[in-house]
Design a protein around this motif. Structure first.
Motif, PDB file in Angstrom:
ATOM      1  N   ILE A 120       2.081   1.400   4.015  1.00 23.18           N
ATOM      2  CA  ILE A 120       0.805   1.735   4.644  1.00 23.18           C
ATOM      3  C   ILE A 120       0.838   1.468   6.145  1.00 23.18           C
ATOM      4  CG2 ILE A 120      -0.292  -0.524   4.318  1.00 23.18           C
ATOM      5  CD1 ILE A 120      -2.852   1.022   3.497  1.00 23.18           C
ATOM      6  N   GLY A 121       1.708   0.552   6.560  1.00 23.58           N
ATOM      7  CA  GLY A 121       1.832   0.257   7.993  1.00 23.58           C
ATOM      8  C   GLY A 121       2.242   1.464   8.811  1.00 23.58           C
ATOM      9  N   ASN A 122       2.972   2.383   8.196  1.00 23.03           N
ATOM     10  CA  ASN A 122       3.365   3.600   8.922  1.00 23.03           C
ATOM     11  C   ASN A 122       2.148   4.455   9.245  1.00 23.03           C
ATOM     12  OD1 ASN A 122       5.889   2.616   8.424  1.00 23.03           O
ATOM     13  ND2 ASN A 122       6.749   4.555   7.690  1.00 23.03           N
ATOM     14  N   ALA A 123       1.192   4.517   8.322  1.00 18.07           N
ATOM     15  CA  ALA A 123      -0.032   5.276   8.580  1.00 18.07           C
ATOM     16  C   ALA A 123      -0.836   4.630   9.698  1.00 18.07           C
ATOM     17  CB  ALA A 123      -0.862   5.365   7.301  1.00 18.07           C
ATOM     18  N   ILE A 124      -0.892   3.308   9.694  1.00 20.94           N
ATOM     19  CA  ILE A 124      -1.596   2.601  10.772  1.00 20.94           C
ATOM     20  C   ILE A 124      -0.933   2.905  12.107  1.00 20.94           C
ATOM     21  CG2 ILE A 124      -2.096   0.307  11.709  1.00 20.94           C
ATOM     22  CD1 ILE A 124      -2.436  -0.659   8.808  1.00 20.94           C
ATOM     23  N   ALA A 125       0.392   2.856  12.124  1.00 23.25           N
ATOM     24  CA  ALA A 125       1.116   3.149  13.365  1.00 23.25           C
ATOM     25  C   ALA A 125       0.854   4.576  13.844  1.00 23.25           C
ATOM     26  CB  ALA A 125       2.612   2.924  13.149  1.00 23.25           C
ATOM     27  N   GLN A 126       0.706   5.517  12.919  1.00 26.45           N
ATOM     28  CA  GLN A 126       0.386   6.890  13.303  1.00 26.45           C
ATOM     29  C   GLN A 126      -0.921   6.946  14.082  1.00 26.45           C
ATOM     30  OE1 GLN A 126       1.098   8.974   9.352  1.00 26.45           O
ATOM     31  NE2 GLN A 126       1.444  10.671  10.776  1.00 26.45           N
ATOM     32  N   GLN A 163      -8.407   3.113  19.263  1.00 29.22           N
ATOM     33  CA  GLN A 163      -8.203   2.565  20.605  1.00 29.22           C
ATOM     34  C   GLN A 163      -6.720   2.403  20.927  1.00 29.22           C
ATOM     35  OE1 GLN A 163     -10.769  -0.954  19.673  1.00 29.22           O
ATOM     36  NE2 GLN A 163     -11.804  -0.426  21.595  1.00 29.22           N
ATOM     37  N   GLY A 164      -5.926   3.365  20.468  1.00 25.78           N
ATOM     38  CA  GLY A 164      -4.500   3.268  20.728  1.00 25.78           C
ATOM     39  C   GLY A 164      -3.892   2.065  20.015  1.00 25.78           C
TER      40      GLY A 164
END
Length: 973
Positions: A120-126, A163-164
Motif C-alpha cells: 500500500i505504501g506504493n499507492a501513497i508514494a504515487q 500536499q506533495g
C-alpha cells in the motif's frame, strides 16, 4: 433547455451549465463555492433568455418520510464509479484507478494495490510524488474531490488534502484484535468492507450529507505569536463513522431512556465524534416521523466544541441558531439561560460541568421539560474551576476524590454521570451517551451492555489505546520508565523525649513520612536529578522546545519543589530552564516558603492563565499538585517526573499527559520516585484494550449489610418508616417531623459513643465506628445498585433515606493524640536510579466489580514508642534475603496459620474480602511470623521492624491463606 431548442442550442445550454458549475466549484469553499457547498446548496444560473434557474445538485436522505417528493429525489441520486480516469491536460497519459462521482461531481479518488505485487505504501508514494495538485482541478482542495483513498487487499488509508511529499494518509481500518489493521476475512480481502459497506449508496451519501465538512483552525505560535489559518476537510475515520452510526441507529430503535458507553482512547478524535453525534441525534426521527429527542445536551469543557458544532451544522442545515452554549457571559444566570434554551426549542445545548447540576434540576422541576426527551452526551473529564465540588455531586465522590478535587483535580465523567443516574433514576425521557477512555468498574456496570452470549457488560463501541498507539495517534508513555529508589533514616534524641510515651502508629507513620517528603534535603536531591535529566535528555528535543511536568503529592510539596528547584537553577547558573507551579487556592507553609501562597505570588510576572503561560518556550517545567495532572493537553510535554503515589485509573490519566503527538516527538520519559513499575503497568493494562469486568456486582450484598445494620441496636424499623412517611407527606412541618423521627436513633448512638469514650471501651467504640461505616456503605451501594436493578423492596429506599438523614449527625469524635516530630532529624538519605525499563502493555485481567460491602472491621491500632516507629520506617537497600526466601517463608507462615481452627472456620463461611478484614488475622499472622523466625531471621526481623513491608506482604497473605483453608475445608466436607 427547452423541447423546441435546436441541437446546437441544447449543446450551448449544456456548455453554459457546466461552465457555471465549474466556476462555482472553483469559488472559495468557505463562501460560495466548493464541492460541499454545491452538494448541499446547489447553484444558480442566469441563461441567455429568461429568468434565473436554481440547480439542486444533491438530495441527501431526509430525516422524515413526510415529503414523498424529497424521498423520490433521494432515490434518484446517481452514484458513479469510473476506472482509469485520465485527469490531467498537462500529463494526458496519467490516470487514476478510480474516481467516484455524486450526480456528476467528483467527490473521491482511489488508488488500488494488490498485496501480491505492490504494498500500500506504493499507492501513497504515487499520491505524494506523482499526483501534483498544482494546476489539476480534480485535486484542488475542497473544490472537486474531497477525499483520496489508497486501498490494498489488507488495508485502507485516506487523506483529504494532497500536499506533495507532506501528504499524510490516515488509517481507515476497522482494527484487528483491538489493534491496528483489519481482521482476516474468510470470504475475501480484509479490506472488502470498503466497497461492501462504505461505498454502499446509503452509507456513501450519508457521509457527504452528515459528516464531511470544512473546518477552519487558527493556530497561534506560542513563541512568535504568529497566527496560521488552516482549512481542513473533515472526513471521519472508520471508528468514528462506526460509533456515530451505530449509536444513532440503536437510539432510533430504542428511543429515549437508554445508556451507551463509548470507550475511545486519547487520539480517537472525540471532539469531532461528539460533534457528529450531537448533530445526528438532533435530527433523529422514529418510524412515526416524530423526533426521538427534543434537545441534545453536550456536557463538556472542550471550548472548541461550540464553534466546531456551529460551523459544521451551518454547512449541513439551512436553519441558524440551533446550537446554544450556556456560559457566564450570557448576561443572565446560567439557570435562566438553561431554562430558556431548553424550553425555547434549541436543538443542541452545550453546558460545562458547573452547569450540569442546574441542567438536571431544570429537567426534573420545570413542568414543560418533564414531557420532553433529552439526549445527554457526556465528555470525559472536566476541570474544577473553583477547586471545590458542586454540592450535589459531593455524595458520589469518595473522601479521597473530594480532597483531590479540592486540590484542583478535574471531576471525571464517572462522578457526574453516577449522580445524574441517581437523581433521574431510570428516567424514560433521558438517554445518556458517555465518552471515556478509562471507564471504571461502576461505569461499565451502569452504562455497559451485555453482548449476545456474554455475561458481563462491555462498552457499546471501542477504539482502544492499543489501536491508537499502533496507528500513531498517541505515544506509548511506558517505553522509557525509570524508577528511583529512595532510602532514608531518621533519628530522635531519646534524652529529649519520654521513651515510655506511646503514640498511634498509623498517625506517626503519616507524620514521619510527610516530614521526610517535605524535608529540604529530600526535595533538593530530587530537583537536582530532575534538572540534570531534563537538561541532558529532554530540553534538546523538539528544537529545544520540549517540556516536562513534575507531579507532587500535595500543594505544600509543590510550592517547596518550586522554591528548591529555582534555588538550584540560580546556584548552578542555569538560564535555559524556567518553572511554573500550578495549584488551587491558598497554601500556608510558615515553616519554609511562607504564608498566603497563591499561584500569582509563586509565579511572579505571569499574568495569564498558567496553561497559556506554559505554551511558549519561555517556561519548560510545570510543577503540579492535582491541578493539570489530568485533563491537560500540552503536545510538547516529553518528560514526567513523578513524586506522588499513583494508583489505578489515576496513574493512567496522569501519565497519559505525555501521549500527545507533536512533530519530531517520538519518545517520552518517566522518572518515578515513588511508584513500582509493575504496579503502574498493572494500572494501564485494563485500559490498553477493551475494559472488561471480571463479574457483575451481586445485588444480594445489600441484604448482608441490612442484617448487620438492623442488628446493631441503633434504630428500629418503626422509626425508619416514620421518617420516610414524614418525607413523603411533605408540608410546612416536614422538616420538624423528620427530625423528630430520626432523633431517637441519633440519641442512642451518641449516648453509647460518649459512654464508650469515657469508659475507654475500645470494643464498643469499634462497633459504633463500624456501624457508621456500614451505614455510609449502604447509602452508596444502594445508590449504585438501584440504578442497575429494580429490587422491588420498599424497605430498602426507606432505610436509604433514613440512614442518609442520620449519618451527618453521628459523631465519633475523640481525643486525637498529636505526634511530636519537632525533635526528629534526617540522619541519612540516599537516592539512586533503578534500571530504565520498557513496560510492555498487553491484555490483562478485567476490572473487579463490588464484591463485598460492610465487610470491614475496626482493627486495634498498633501502638509503640516513637523511637521504635522511626526505626521501623528506615528503609533497607539491596536484596538481603536471597532468591525465593520471601516466597518460601510466606508459605511456611501460611502453613502455621492453617492450624488455627478459628481462622479455618472463618474461611469456610466468609467471602475473601470479609476474611481479609478479620480482626483476628493480624494477631495470628504476627504469632506465626515469630514462630518461623529461626528459619530466616534477617527477613523476619525486617518484616517485624518495617510496617510498610509488613503491610505489603500482608496484602498477599489473605488470598493465599483463604484459598488454602477453603480447599482444606472442602476436602474435609
Amino acid at each position: 433547455m427547452g423541447p423546441t431548442d435546436t441541437p446546437e442550442q441544447q449543446d450551448e445550454a449544456r456548455r453554459l451549465i457546466l461552465a457555471r458549475l465549474a466556476k462555482t466549484l472553483d469559488n472559495d469553499p468557505l463562501k460560495s463555492g466548493g464541492t460541499i457547498r454545491i452538494l448541499h446548496d446547489g447553484f444558480s444560473l442566469v441563461p441567455l433568455h429568461g429568468g434565473a434557474v436554481k440547480f439542486r445538485m444533491a438530495q441527501f436522505r431526509p430525516a422524515t418520510t413526510n415529503n414523498p417528493d424529497t424521498l423520490a429525489a433521494y432515490e434518484n441520486m446517481r452514484l458513479r464509479v469510473m476506472r482509469q480516469v485520465h485527469y490531467s491536460a498537462k500529463h494526458p497519459n496519467k490516470a487514476l484507478d478510480l474516481v467516484l462521482f455524486v450526480n456528476g461531481i467528483p467527490v473521491a479518488t482511489v488508488e488500488l494495490k494488490t498485496d501480491f505485487t505492490q504494498p500500500i505504501g506504493n499507492a501513497i508514494a504515487q499520491y505524494q510524488f506523482d499526483r501534483d495538485p498544482a494546476g489539476e482541478p480534480l485535486f484542488a482542495f475542497a473544490k472537486r474531490s474531497l477525499v483520496h483513498f489508497v486501498v490494498s487487499n489488507s488495508e485502507v488509508r485516506m487523506t483529504t488534502q494532497l500536499q506533495g511529499a507532506k501528504t499524510r494518509f490516515l488509517p481507515f481500518n476497522k482494527g484487528n484484535d483491538q489493534g491496528a489493521g483489519n481482521p482476516p476475512n474468510p470470504n475475501g480481502s480484509a479490506s472488502s468492507y470498503f466497497w461492501e459497506e462504505i461505498l454502499h449508496p446509503d452509507t456513501w451519501l450519508g457521509l457527504f450529507g452528515s459528516f464531511v465538512h470544512l473546518q477552519v483552525e487558527v493556530d497561534t505560535d506560542p513563541d512568535t505569536g504568529k497566527k496560521t489559518r488552516t482549512e481542513k476537510v473533515l472526513f471521519p475515520r472508520y471508528h468514528q463513522l462506526r460509533a456515530v452510526t451505530r449509536l444513532v441507529e440503536t437510539a432510533r430503535e430504542e428511543g429515549p431512556g437508554s445508556r451507551y458507553l463509548v470507550q475511545h482512547s486519547a487520539g480517537s478524535g472525540k471532539t469531532n465524534s461528539i460533534s457528529w453525534l450531537a448533530h445526528r441525534l438532533s435530527q433523529l426521527h422514529d418510524d412515526a416521523n416524530s423526533r426521538v429527542f427534543d434537545t441534545v445536551v453536550v456536557v463538556t469543557d472542550r471550548t472548541v466544541l461550540d464553534k466546531q458544532l456551529q460551523d459544521a451544522i451551518a454547512q449541513f442545515e439551512k436553519q441558524a441558531g440551533v446550537v446554544q452554549s450556556i456560559t457566564k457571559d450570557g448576561g443572565e444566570s446560567k439557570s435562566k439561560q438553561l431554562a430558556a434554551a431548553l424550553t425555547g426549542g434549541k436543538n443542541i445545548v452545550i453546558v460545562t460541568i458547573q452547569s450540569f447540576e442546574a441542567l438536571i434540576t431544570a429537567i426534573q422541576t420545570i413542568p414543560e421539560l418533564q414531557r420532553r426527551r433529552f439526549a445527554v452526551i457526556a465528555d470525559e473529564a472536566h476541570s474544577s474551576q473553583t477547586g471545590s465540588t458542586a454540592g450535589a455531586l459531593t455524595k458520589v465522590l469518595s473522601p479521597s476524590e473530594q480532597a483531590a478535587v479540592a486540590e484542583g483535580a478535574p471531576i471525571n465523567s464517572d462522578a457526574y454521570l453516577q449522580w445524574a443516574m441517581e437523581v433521574t433514576a431510570s428516567a424514560p425521557n433521558i438517554s445518556y451517551f458517555a465518552f471515556t477512555a478509562t471507564p471504571k468498574a461502576k461505569t461499565l456496570e451502569l452504562f455497559g451492555r451485555v453482548p449476545d452470549g456474554g455475561e458481563t457488560p462491555e462498552p457499546f463501541d471501542l477504539y482502544s489505546m492499543q489501536q491508537a498507539i499502533e496507528e500513531g495517534f498517541i505515544l506509548d508513555v511506558l517505553q522509557n520508565y525509570t524508577p528511583y529508589k529512595v532510602a532514608w533514616k531518621l533519628q530522635h534524641p531519646g534524652a529529649d523525649y519520654d521513651s515510655d510515651r506511646e503514640v498511634d502508629e498509623s498517625t506517626a507513620v503519616k507524620a514521619l513520612v510527610q516530614y521526610v517528603r517535605l524535608h529540604p534535603t529530600n526535595i533538593s536531591q530530587k530537583t537536582k536529578i530532575v534538572l540534570d535529566h531534563f537538561r541532558t535528555y529532554v530540553r534538546p528535543l523538539l528544537e529545544g522546545k520540549a517540556k516536562a511536568m513534575v507531579v507532587t503529592g500535595s500543594r505544600k510539596e509543590a510550592v517547596r519543589w518550586k522554591k528548591y528547584l529555582d534555588k538550584y537553577l540560580k546556584e548552578a547558573g542555569v538560564s535555559d530552564v524556567r518553572s511554573l507551579v500550578a495549584f488551587s487556592g491558598t497554601v500556608e507553609d510558615p515553616e519554609d516558603v511562607g504564608e498566603g501562597l497563591t499561584e500569582r505570588t509563586q509565579n511572579p510576572g505571569v499574568q495569564s492563565d498558567l496553561a497559556e503561560a506554559f505554551k511558549p518556550s519561555t517556561y519548560n517545567v510545570m510543577i503540579v499538585a492535582e491541578k493539570f495532572q489530568t485533563g491537560f493537553d500540552q503536545p510538547r510535554l516529553v518528560a514526567m517526573y513523578v513524586d506522588k503515589k499513583l494508583g489505578g485509573v489515576q496513574a493512567v490519566q496522569t501519565l497519559s499527559r505525555l501521549n500527545r503527538t507533536y512533530p519530531g516527538k517520538d519518545k517520552t520519559y518517566v522518572l518515578d520516585f515513588v511508584n513500582d513499575p509493575e504496579e503502574v503497568l498493572e494500572a494501564f493494562i485494563p485500559y490498553y484494550r477493551k475494559a472488561t469486568l471480571t463479574a457483575t456486582t451481586d445485588p444480594n450484598l445489600i441484604y448482608d449489610l441490612v442484617t448487620k445494620l438492623d442488628s446493631a441496636g441503633i434504630y428500629d424499623m418503626s422509626e425508619v418508616k416514620l421518617t420516610f412517611d414524614a418525607a413523603l407527606a411533605g408540608g410546612t412541618n416536614a422538616n420538624s417531623m423528620i427530625s423528630a423521627a430520626t432523633a431517637p436513633a441519633v440519641d442512642r448512638f451518641q449516648k453509647r459513643w460518649i459512654a464508650a469514650v469515657l469508659d475507654h471501651d475500645q470494643t464498643e467504640q469499634d462497633e459504633l465506628q463500624l456501624f457508621k461505616s456500614d451505614a455510609n456503605q449502604f447509602v452508596k451501594f444502594y445508590d449504585f445498585i438501584s440504578q442497575a436493578r429494580n429490587l422491588e423492596d420498599t424497605d430498602l429506599p426507606r432505610r436509604h433515606y433514613f440512614l442518609r438523614r442520620i449519618l451527618p449527625q453521628l459523631s465519633t469524635a475523640t481525643f486525637a493524640e498529636p505526634v511530636d516530630v519537632s525533635q526528629v532529624q534526617l540522619a541519612g538519605y540516599n537516592i539512586k536510579p533503578g534500571e530504565a525499563v520498557k513496560l510492555n502493555l498487553e491484555q490483562g485481567a478485567g476490572l473487579d466489580p463490588i464484591t463485598a460491602i460492610g465487610s470491614g472491621a475496626i482493627h486495634e491500632k498498633h501502638r509503640s514508642a516513637l523511637d521504635e516507629i522511626i526505626q521501623k520506617l528506615n528503609e533497607h537497600l539491596g536484596d538481603k534475603y536471597g532468591v525465593g526466601v520471601i516466597d518460601i517463608t510466606m508459605n511456611h507462615i501460611v502453613g502455621k496459620l492453617a492450624l488455627d481452627t478459628d481462622l479455618a472456620r472463618q474461611a469456610e463461611v466468609n467471602t475473601p474480602q470479609q476474611f481479609a478484614e478479620s480482626p483476628v488475622l493480624p494477631k495470628a499472622f504476627t504469632k506465626a511470623v515469630v514462630e518461623v523466625r529461626e528459619e530466616t531471621p534477617a527477613f523476619i526481623d525486617d518484616l517485624l521492624g518495617d510496617s510498610g513491608l509488613f503491610a505489603e506482604l500482608g496484602k498477599a497473605l489473605p488470598a493465599m491463606l483463604y484459598e488454602y483453608l477453603k480447599d482444606k475445608g472442602t476436602a474435609r466436607s
